[in-house]
Design a protein around this motif. Structure first.
Motif, PDB file in Angstrom:
ATOM      1  N   UNK A 108      -2.696  -1.414  -5.743  1.00  0.00           N
ATOM      2  CA  UNK A 108      -2.986  -2.001  -7.061  1.00  0.00           C
ATOM      3  C   UNK A 108      -1.684  -2.150  -7.871  1.00  0.00           C
ATOM      4  N   UNK A 109      -0.791  -1.148  -7.771  1.00  0.00           N
ATOM      5  CA  UNK A 109       0.454  -1.219  -8.554  1.00  0.00           C
ATOM      6  C   UNK A 109       1.445  -2.225  -7.950  1.00  0.00           C
ATOM      7  N   UNK A 110       1.647  -2.192  -6.623  1.00  0.00           N
ATOM      8  CA  UNK A 110       2.686  -3.034  -6.009  1.00  0.00           C
ATOM      9  C   UNK A 110       2.197  -4.463  -5.748  1.00  0.00           C
ATOM     10  N   UNK A 111       1.017  -4.589  -5.094  1.00  0.00           N
ATOM     11  CA  UNK A 111       0.549  -5.949  -4.801  1.00  0.00           C
ATOM     12  C   UNK A 111      -0.220  -6.526  -5.997  1.00  0.00           C
ATOM     13  N   UNK A 112      -1.094  -5.710  -6.614  1.00  0.00           N
ATOM     14  CA  UNK A 112      -1.887  -6.196  -7.740  1.00  0.00           C
ATOM     15  C   UNK A 112      -1.001  -6.550  -8.928  1.00  0.00           C
ATOM     16  N   UNK A 113      -0.124  -5.608  -9.312  1.00  0.00           N
ATOM     17  CA  UNK A 113       0.691  -5.810 -10.504  1.00  0.00           C
ATOM     18  C   UNK A 113       2.064  -6.377 -10.131  1.00  0.00           C
ATOM     19  N   UNK A 114       2.787  -5.719  -9.209  1.00  0.00           N
ATOM     20  CA  UNK A 114       4.127  -6.185  -8.823  1.00  0.00           C
ATOM     21  C   UNK A 114       4.109  -7.609  -8.281  1.00  0.00           C
ATOM     22  N   UNK A 115       3.214  -7.875  -7.339  1.00  0.00           N
ATOM     23  CA  UNK A 115       3.123  -9.227  -6.749  1.00  0.00           C
ATOM     24  C   UNK A 115       2.163 -10.141  -7.506  1.00  0.00           C
ATOM     25  N   UNK A 116       1.556  -9.628  -8.554  1.00  0.00           N
ATOM     26  CA  UNK A 116       0.655 -10.395  -9.433  1.00  0.00           C
ATOM     27  C   UNK A 116      -0.613 -10.894  -8.743  1.00  0.00           C
ATOM     28  N   UNK A 117      -1.142 -10.125  -7.766  1.00  0.00           N
ATOM     29  CA  UNK A 117      -2.398 -10.541  -7.135  1.00  0.00           C
ATOM     30  C   UNK A 117      -3.609 -10.091  -7.953  1.00  0.00           C
ATOM     31  N   UNK A 184       5.359  -2.784 -11.509  1.00  0.00           N
ATOM     32  CA  UNK A 184       4.689  -1.753 -10.690  1.00  0.00           C
ATOM     33  C   UNK A 184       4.404  -0.522 -11.561  1.00  0.00           C
ATOM     34  N   UNK A 185       5.405  -0.113 -12.353  1.00  0.00           N
ATOM     35  CA  UNK A 185       5.220   1.073 -13.196  1.00  0.00           C
ATOM     36  C   UNK A 185       4.123   0.831 -14.230  1.00  0.00           C
TER      37      UNK A 185
END
Ligand code: TYD
Length: 230
Positions: A108-117, A184-185
């Protein structure tokens, strides 16, 4: 839907940016719990099974070119579904405490938020592919992005130098930009705000032993473990 009815163990996950000291803290907690006679399984994502470790190499090697964000998310979940079936669920059924270095909050943090998925796609996949398995406790190690990333980069450079040519590295994510890790953070902090019962924020900017004592307090309070452990 996978059934998670039979579960007498406890599931604890460690989360945070690269280089916040998750693996060190997970190891210290495992040692303390074992010393108190508790059965502990230590594991990590992506990876944790032979199939998952192969997927990990694809995901983390900086020579993996042009992986689309959706493929990246799908591979994280492929590794996780296998990990639940082969390691996590059986260990919980046997009454162990499972300590896992990263789980769905990382996606959720890296792909959801970081990668904006977006969070919703991550949470939907989690329901379908992971039977919505939730940790009993998540320890979110928080320190500012710059210092943790510096630590992760130095460690991975040392590890790359030790490897012989052709063996790959684990640097793909560390090459991301500052703004990626800021997202991500933010993603992590939003999860902690949404699920305060499950997610406990621990300040990781002190020494490893200061962080460890904070974690011991959280674990004994949340899991109602015998007082002798703390
Ligand atoms: P890890 O080995 O825990 O790295 P570190 O020890 O540096 O924290 O995780 C490897 C990388 O994989 C890390 O950069 C975060 C990323 N990752 C995701 O992007 N999504 C995920 O779902 C998971 C589990 C990891």
């Amino acid at each position: 839907m996978i059934s998670h009815m039979s579960r007498c163990g406890k599931f604890i996950t460690f989360e945070g940016l690269d280089g916040t000291g998750k693996s060190t803290q997970l190891g210290k907690l495992a040692t303390a719990l074992r010393a108190a006679g508790v059965k502990v399984v230590e594991t990590r994502e992506p990876g944790g099974t032979p199939t998952g470790e192969k997927i990990r190499r694809v995901l983390l090697d900086s020579s993996t070119d042009g992986l689309s964000p959706l493929t990246e998310m799908a591979l994280m979940f492929a590794s996780r579904a296998q990990h639940i079936a082969e390691v996590i669920q059986p260990a919980l059924e046997q009454g162990s405490i499972v300590l896992c270095d990263r789980f769905t909050d990382s996606t959720e943090a890296y792909q959801g938020s970081g990668r904006r998925l977006g969070s919703e796609s991550v949470l939907s996949l989690h329901r379908v592919l992971c039977g919505d398995l939730q940790p009993d406790l998540t320890i979110l190690l928080d320190s500012d992005a710059a210092s943790s990333l510096g630590r992760a980069r130095r460690r991975n450079q040392r590890a790359s130098r030790r490897r012989r040519g052709g063996h790959g590295d684990e640097n793909r994510f560390e090459q991301e930009t500052r703004t990626f890790f800021a997202r991500v953070r933010e993603g992590y902090l939003a999860i902690a705000a949404r699920e305060p019962q499950r997610v406990v924020l621990v300040d990781a900017s002190g020494t490893p032993s200061q962080t460890h004592s904070q974690i011991m307090q959280v674990v004994s309070r949340k899991l109602k473990l015998p007082a002798r452990i703390s």
